[in-house]
Write an enzyme that holds these catalytic residues in place. Structure first.
Site, mmCIF file in Angstrom:
data_model
loop_
_atom_site.group_PDB
_atom_site.id
_atom_site.type_symbol
_atom_site.label_atom_id
_atom_site.label_comp_id
_atom_site.label_asym_id
_atom_site.label_seq_id
_atom_site.Cartn_x
_atom_site.Cartn_y
_atom_site.Cartn_z
ATOM 1 N N TYR A 1 4.558 4.660 15.684
ATOM 2 C CA TYR A 1 3.203 4.111 15.520
ATOM 3 C C TYR A 1 2.140 5.069 16.084
ATOM 4 C CZ TYR A 1 -0.395 0.378 15.882
ATOM 5 O OH TYR A 1 -1.529 -0.400 15.785
ATOM 6 N N VAL B 1 0.806 -1.227 0.000
ATOM 7 C CA VAL B 1 0.000 0.000 0.000
ATOM 8 C C VAL B 1 0.841 1.280 0.000
ATOM 9 C CG1 VAL B 1 -2.050 -1.028 1.071
ATOM 10 C CG2 VAL B 1 -0.282 0.007 2.530
ATOM 11 N N ALA C 1 1.732 7.936 13.736
ATOM 12 C CA ALA C 1 1.007 7.533 12.521
ATOM 13 C C ALA C 1 -0.485 7.363 12.821
ATOM 14 C CB ALA C 1 1.590 6.230 11.970
ATOM 15 N N LYS C 2 -0.796 6.739 13.954
ATOM 16 C CA LYS C 2 -2.205 6.474 14.272
ATOM 17 C C LYS C 2 -2.949 7.768 14.629
ATOM 18 C CE LYS C 2 -2.509 2.035 13.550
ATOM 19 N NZ LYS C 2 -3.068 1.594 12.252
HETATM 20 P P1 NAD Z 1 -1.532 -8.123 11.570
HETATM 21 O O1 NAD Z 1 -0.082 -7.898 11.664
HETATM 22 O O2 NAD Z 1 -2.078 -9.424 12.069
HETATM 23 O O3 NAD Z 1 -2.046 -7.892 10.074
HETATM 24 C C1 NAD Z 1 -1.626 -6.788 9.317
HETATM 25 C C2 NAD Z 1 -1.634 -7.169 7.864
HETATM 26 O O4 NAD Z 1 -1.181 -6.017 7.114
HETATM 27 C C3 NAD Z 1 -0.685 -8.340 7.533
HETATM 28 O O5 NAD Z 1 -1.382 -9.338 6.812
HETATM 29 C C4 NAD Z 1 0.414 -7.675 6.706
HETATM 30 O O6 NAD Z 1 0.980 -8.523 5.717
HETATM 31 C C5 NAD Z 1 -0.344 -6.496 6.077
HETATM 32 N N1 NAD Z 1 0.564 -5.447 5.610
HETATM 33 C C6 NAD Z 1 1.641 -4.946 6.263
HETATM 34 N N2 NAD Z 1 2.273 -4.041 5.499
HETATM 35 C C7 NAD Z 1 1.569 -3.950 4.333
HETATM 36 C C8 NAD Z 1 1.731 -3.190 3.154
HETATM 37 N N3 NAD Z 1 2.743 -2.318 3.013
HETATM 38 N N4 NAD Z 1 0.836 -3.352 2.149
HETATM 39 C C9 NAD Z 1 -0.191 -4.239 2.280
HETATM 40 N N5 NAD Z 1 -0.390 -4.993 3.387
HETATM 41 C C10 NAD Z 1 0.479 -4.851 4.402
HETATM 42 O O7 NAD Z 1 -2.209 -6.891 12.364
HETATM 43 P P2 NAD Z 1 -3.662 -6.718 13.020
HETATM 44 O O8 NAD Z 1 -3.505 -6.914 14.496
HETATM 45 O O9 NAD Z 1 -4.698 -7.496 12.290
HETATM 46 O O10 NAD Z 1 -3.868 -5.141 12.803
HETATM 47 C C11 NAD Z 1 -4.628 -4.594 11.719
HETATM 48 C C12 NAD Z 1 -4.673 -3.079 11.881
HETATM 49 O O11 NAD Z 1 -5.234 -2.743 13.143
HETATM 50 C C13 NAD Z 1 -3.313 -2.411 11.838
HETATM 51 O O12 NAD Z 1 -3.410 -1.158 11.183
HETATM 52 C C14 NAD Z 1 -2.980 -2.224 13.289
HETATM 53 O O13 NAD Z 1 -2.059 -1.171 13.470
HETATM 54 C C15 NAD Z 1 -4.348 -1.903 13.855
HETATM 55 N N6 NAD Z 1 -4.465 -2.161 15.293
HETATM 56 C C16 NAD Z 1 -4.302 -3.410 15.817
HETATM 57 C C17 NAD Z 1 -4.419 -3.596 17.180
HETATM 58 C C18 NAD Z 1 -4.248 -4.944 17.827
HETATM 59 O O14 NAD Z 1 -4.292 -5.014 19.084
HETATM 60 N N7 NAD Z 1 -4.088 -6.026 17.102
HETATM 61 C C19 NAD Z 1 -4.723 -2.513 18.022
HETATM 62 C C20 NAD Z 1 -4.890 -1.249 17.438
HETATM 63 C C21 NAD Z 1 -4.763 -1.080 16.072
#
Ligand code: NAD
Length: 251
Positions: free
Chosen positions: A152, A62, A155-156
């Site tokens: 992070y 992305v 960014a968020k």
């Molecule tokens: P995850 O690591 O399990 O999944 C993230 C996915 O994004 C992966 O499949 C990865 O391959 C993909 N990805 C990474 N870089 C990429 C790129 N440049 N282009 C395309 N795809 C890419 O993470 P998650 O826990 O499912 O988190 C999803 C979102 O939610 C993220 O933005 C994360 O920051 C946010 N988030 C997660 C949590 C948590 O507790 N898990 C909390 C707050 C926010």
């Protein structure tokens, strides 16, 4: 079928993104399941198709402008013009400020901020043409500050400003933009964090659950449910909001 809405969910091969893709497909949308490698998206696509939905796997980084343009072209050709974008792709490169490298700063900015910008910009024309659109961005409780995450959290927090401005610019065209800020959610991302800091995942989960008002660890479906609400046609008057889905009040 021609009126079926088309969504792109980034970072959807696993975790929260996979749950969002499955949920939007259940809601009746055709879904582009996008991640770095198309192949990694196949299990989610197969599941959606087996359940009677429409989905394709799309490989793209992305943060790469050309890759995003190519991906949106592929989705348009194979499913139709996407008018729903869920910017969920994310990475962690945690470190204390004094130890954080420029490359770890840049990587996090590139995936979260540049990625959301590129994907939203690439799809906004479709939304204007349709007179309808939905943008949902994944922020985090870390936007409020979190030790070891200057990149992070910046960014968020940036994604929240991005969301509010997209809401202001595109609202008159029938487009809403909202952000979801999850607290702790059980995924590979948080499993890897537990491993990195040397805490068994189960202990990490209990500690995070204890820290919430509802005493629960969040699941990917908790976030998918919020995305489903924002994407619904009936949410047309909800825009520019940040919804903390974190088991208790955060902001
Ligand atoms: P995850 O690591 O399990 O999944 C993230 C996915 O994004 C992966 O499949 C990865 O391959 C993909 N990805 C990474 N870089 C990429 C790129 N440049 N282009 C395309 N795809 C890419 O993470 P998650 O826990 O499912 O988190 C999803 C979102 O939610 C993220 O933005 C994360 O920051 C946010 N988030 C997660 C949590 C948590 O507790 N898990 C909390 C707050 C926010």
């Amino acid at each position: 079928m021609s009126t079926q809405k088309v969504a792109i969910v980034t970072g959807a091969a696993r975790g929260i993104g996979a749950a969002i893709a499955r949920r939007l497909a259940d809601d009746g949308l055709a879904v582009a399941v996008l991640d770095l490698e198309a192949q990694a998206c196949s299990p989610v696509v197969d599941e959606i198709i087996a359940a009677g939905g429409r989905a394709i796997a799309v490989g793209a980084d992305v943060s790469d402008e050309d890759a995003v343009a190519t991906a949106v072209d592929q989705v348009t050709a194979e499913l139709g013009a996407p008018t729903v974008v869920v910017n969920n792709a994310g990475v962690l490169r945690d470190n204390l400020l004094f130890k954080m490298s420029v490359s770890d700063w840049d990587t996090v900015m590139a995936v979260h901020l540049r990625g959301a910008f590129l994907m939203t910009r690439a799809c906004q024309r479709n939304m204007l043409d349709a007179g309808w659109g939905r943008v949902v961005n994944l922020s985090s409780t870390s936007a409020l500050g979190n030790r070891g995450q200057v990149n992070y959290s910046a960014a968020k927090a940036g994604l929240q400003g991005f969301t509010k401005t997209v809401a202001l610019e595109l609202g008159r065209f029938g487009v809403t933009a909202n952000a979801i800020a999850p607290g702790f959610i059980e995924t590979d991302m948080t499993r890897e964090t537990a491993e990195r800091i040397g805490v068994p995942f189960d202990d990490f989960i209990s500690a995070c659950a204890d820290d919430t008002a509802v005493k629960l660890a969040g699941q990917p479906d908790d976030i998918a449910n919020a995305v489903s609400f924002f994407v619904d046609e009936r949410a047309r008057y909800v825009s520019g909001q940040v919804l903390y889905v974190a088991g208790g009040p955060k902001a």
